[in-house]
Design a protein around this motif. Sequence first.
Motif, mmCIF file in Angstrom:
data_model
loop_
_atom_site.group_PDB
_atom_site.id
_atom_site.type_symbol
_atom_site.label_atom_id
_atom_site.label_comp_id
_atom_site.label_asym_id
_atom_site.label_seq_id
_atom_site.Cartn_x
_atom_site.Cartn_y
_atom_site.Cartn_z
ATOM 1 N N PRO A 86 0.830 -1.212 0.000
ATOM 2 C CA PRO A 86 0.000 0.000 0.000
ATOM 3 C C PRO A 86 0.867 1.266 0.000
ATOM 4 O O PRO A 86 1.838 1.371 0.754
ATOM 5 C CB PRO A 86 -0.810 -0.127 1.290
ATOM 6 N N LYS A 87 0.506 2.227 -0.885
ATOM 7 C CA LYS A 87 1.157 3.526 -1.036
ATOM 8 C C LYS A 87 2.588 3.451 -1.551
ATOM 9 O O LYS A 87 3.220 4.479 -1.812
ATOM 10 C CB LYS A 87 1.144 4.307 0.292
ATOM 11 N N LYS A 88 3.119 2.236 -1.698
ATOM 12 C CA LYS A 88 4.478 2.091 -2.218
ATOM 13 C C LYS A 88 4.504 1.386 -3.578
ATOM 14 O O LYS A 88 5.555 1.296 -4.211
ATOM 15 C CB LYS A 88 5.351 1.335 -1.218
ATOM 16 N N THR A 89 3.347 0.878 -3.976
ATOM 17 C CA THR A 89 3.220 0.201 -5.268
ATOM 18 C C THR A 89 2.213 0.969 -6.121
ATOM 19 O O THR A 89 1.100 1.255 -5.658
ATOM 20 C CB THR A 89 2.732 -1.246 -5.102
ATOM 21 N N LEU A 90 2.601 1.292 -7.327
ATOM 22 C CA LEU A 90 1.662 1.907 -8.264
ATOM 23 C C LEU A 90 1.062 0.818 -9.148
ATOM 24 O O LEU A 90 1.780 0.031 -9.767
ATOM 25 C CB LEU A 90 2.362 2.945 -9.145
ATOM 26 N N ILE A 91 -0.257 0.760 -9.201
ATOM 27 C CA ILE A 91 -0.965 -0.158 -10.091
ATOM 28 C C ILE A 91 -1.370 0.631 -11.330
ATOM 29 O O ILE A 91 -2.069 1.642 -11.236
ATOM 30 C CB ILE A 91 -2.197 -0.763 -9.404
ATOM 31 N N PHE A 92 -0.937 0.164 -12.484
ATOM 32 C CA PHE A 92 -1.184 0.862 -13.748
ATOM 33 C C PHE A 92 -2.023 -0.027 -14.659
ATOM 34 O O PHE A 92 -1.584 -1.100 -15.082
ATOM 35 C CB PHE A 92 0.149 1.204 -14.420
ATOM 36 N N LEU A 93 -3.241 0.397 -14.931
ATOM 37 C CA LEU A 93 -4.162 -0.338 -15.794
ATOM 38 C C LEU A 93 -4.154 0.335 -17.170
ATOM 39 O O LEU A 93 -4.836 1.344 -17.391
ATOM 40 C CB LEU A 93 -5.569 -0.338 -15.193
ATOM 41 N N ASP A 94 -3.373 -0.222 -18.086
ATOM 42 C CA ASP A 94 -3.173 0.385 -19.399
ATOM 43 C C ASP A 94 -4.144 -0.217 -20.427
ATOM 44 O O ASP A 94 -4.538 -1.377 -20.303
ATOM 45 C CB ASP A 94 -1.726 0.166 -19.852
ATOM 46 N N GLU A 95 -4.471 0.601 -21.427
ATOM 47 C CA GLU A 95 -5.456 0.196 -22.460
ATOM 48 C C GLU A 95 -6.737 -0.277 -21.775
ATOM 49 O O GLU A 95 -7.337 -1.301 -22.130
ATOM 50 C CB GLU A 95 -4.891 -0.905 -23.364
ATOM 51 N N ARG A 114 -6.138 2.431 -0.400
ATOM 52 C CA ARG A 114 -4.848 1.896 0.066
ATOM 53 C C ARG A 114 -3.787 1.947 -1.026
ATOM 54 O O ARG A 114 -2.588 2.056 -0.730
ATOM 55 C CB ARG A 114 -5.026 0.447 0.526
ATOM 56 N N PHE A 115 -4.214 1.858 -2.287
ATOM 57 C CA PHE A 115 -3.264 1.755 -3.390
ATOM 58 C C PHE A 115 -3.453 2.919 -4.370
ATOM 59 O O PHE A 115 -4.576 3.368 -4.611
ATOM 60 C CB PHE A 115 -3.462 0.430 -4.140
ATOM 61 N N ASP A 116 -2.340 3.374 -4.890
ATOM 62 C CA ASP A 116 -2.382 4.390 -5.945
ATOM 63 C C ASP A 116 -2.619 3.680 -7.277
ATOM 64 O O ASP A 116 -1.869 2.755 -7.642
ATOM 65 C CB ASP A 116 -1.072 5.175 -6.000
ATOM 66 N N VAL A 117 -3.643 4.115 -7.996
ATOM 67 C CA VAL A 117 -4.019 3.478 -9.259
ATOM 68 C C VAL A 117 -4.099 4.530 -10.361
ATOM 69 O O VAL A 117 -4.804 5.532 -10.223
ATOM 70 C CB VAL A 117 -5.371 2.745 -9.144
ATOM 71 N N ILE A 118 -3.359 4.279 -11.426
ATOM 72 C CA ILE A 118 -3.452 5.108 -12.628
ATOM 73 C C ILE A 118 -3.950 4.213 -13.758
ATOM 74 O O ILE A 118 -3.472 3.091 -13.938
ATOM 75 C CB ILE A 118 -2.093 5.730 -13.008
ATOM 76 N N ALA A 119 -4.905 4.707 -14.493
ATOM 77 C CA ALA A 119 -5.404 4.003 -15.676
ATOM 78 C C ALA A 119 -5.125 4.859 -16.901
ATOM 79 O O ALA A 119 -4.990 6.079 -16.811
ATOM 80 C CB ALA A 119 -6.901 3.721 -15.542
ATOM 81 N N SER A 120 -5.029 4.210 -18.028
ATOM 82 C CA SER A 120 -4.780 4.928 -19.273
ATOM 83 C C SER A 120 -5.564 4.268 -20.395
ATOM 84 O O SER A 120 -5.711 3.039 -20.416
ATOM 85 C CB SER A 120 -3.284 4.912 -19.606
ATOM 86 N N GLY A 121 -6.050 5.081 -21.303
ATOM 87 C CA GLY A 121 -6.786 4.503 -22.414
ATOM 88 C C GLY A 121 -7.041 5.491 -23.523
ATOM 89 O O GLY A 121 -7.002 6.705 -23.331
ATOM 90 N N SER A 122 -7.261 4.972 -24.694
ATOM 91 C CA SER A 122 -7.674 5.755 -25.847
ATOM 92 C C SER A 122 -9.068 5.279 -26.251
ATOM 93 O O SER A 122 -9.554 4.245 -25.781
ATOM 94 C CB SER A 122 -6.703 5.544 -27.017
#
Length: 434
Positions: A86-95, A114-122
Amino acid sequence: MLKRKATDYIENWIKTKNKKCLLVQGPRQVGKTYLVEHFAANHYEDFIEINFKEMPSAREIFTGDLTVDKMVMAIKFRFPEKKLLPKKTLIFLDEIQECEEAITSLKFWAIDNRFDVIASGSLLGIDYKRASSYPVGYVDYLKLYGLDFEEFLWAMGISSEMVSFLKDSLSSKAIIPGAINSQMLSYYRQYIAIGGMPEVVQKYVDTKDFREVDKIQKNLLMGYQYDIAHYASAEEKVKAEKCYLSLSKQLLDKENHKFQYKEVEKGGRAQKYYSSIEWLIRADIIHLCRRVTDIKFDLDDYAKDDFFRAYTTDLSLLMAMKDFSIKQHIVENTLTGSSKGGIYECAISDALYKKGYKLYFYKNETTKRELDFIIQNDGKVVPIEVKSSNNRANSLSLLMKGNKISSGYKFIDGNIGISEEGIITLPLYMVAFI
């Protein structure tokens, strides 16, 4: 690594207490994945990247219950080497557009916090795969574009002091020393010929070879055509591609840059093609500049949806639609006629779009007065003219006086100046700083 302004936005996001998930949106190939990967490398102990195009089986993580504990357990099974702290792992949901339940899950990641989450999409604006429950109120949005001119200068090794000097000159309306202005105009012409797609810019930085640049531009254009073929409905595929590929002719090969359906197909009409234009807008493949019937706030109240100009979302893609030789003419400043005016108009449009402005233009068929662009800033209407030479901007002057507008911009292949009417004349490249 190409320096991007969006990094500052993400750094501010990471400092936010009880932050939402971050959704990085934008056209294809503008560097969304690259930006997040390099940010994670510098700010987190661990990084988990799930690309739903590369790993379609990863959609199983988001089947069934979408509780955070259940999703975390599924991720640990999928990536046993990762710590997932938690807070030390970035979860990246791409496409993420490829997994509708992953979009829905953003709400629950944000609530859990608890977790930092970044998503990306077109292509998130189209009905390709619509989330069963969109996480409204639980997501912060970052729109990423191709590089703007300021970022291009950074890539070319221009110092921050020089960029600050240019911004200060704009603020004070002080004439820029001739040698500096000439060099900046030269850089700007290079930028127009190259565009802002990161892969294209990096290739130019590495090789200074316009033929290598051209290859990448054309590959990117083919990728966009593939997206149209893959994601558009059967009814729209051919029509959308025809509309898109007509843009270079619409913008550069004729005086009137209004989008005309007859340039798409002989006898073409809005009834047949307007739905394709709407699809291209939602897919982040084009953006529009709409005509207004009056120059007053709020411009939306006077905008005509059926009378518009259409532009590519980056100059790299427009250049790919033209013959290689146009790059030489742009860089050497040997363009003439409607092509020169069209190129400069597209460059100013590109800059304003990347700054997040909604674009409008004015044209009165009776008086023959027109303005290339109108934007709104801080509740005020700001008219803009683009000139291939330092000619008098008669329409701009008369319309400002008639509508009691205190200031407007005229962009030219020249230097800074200000008229008694309040017209601020600026070098073309200064649009990056207004």
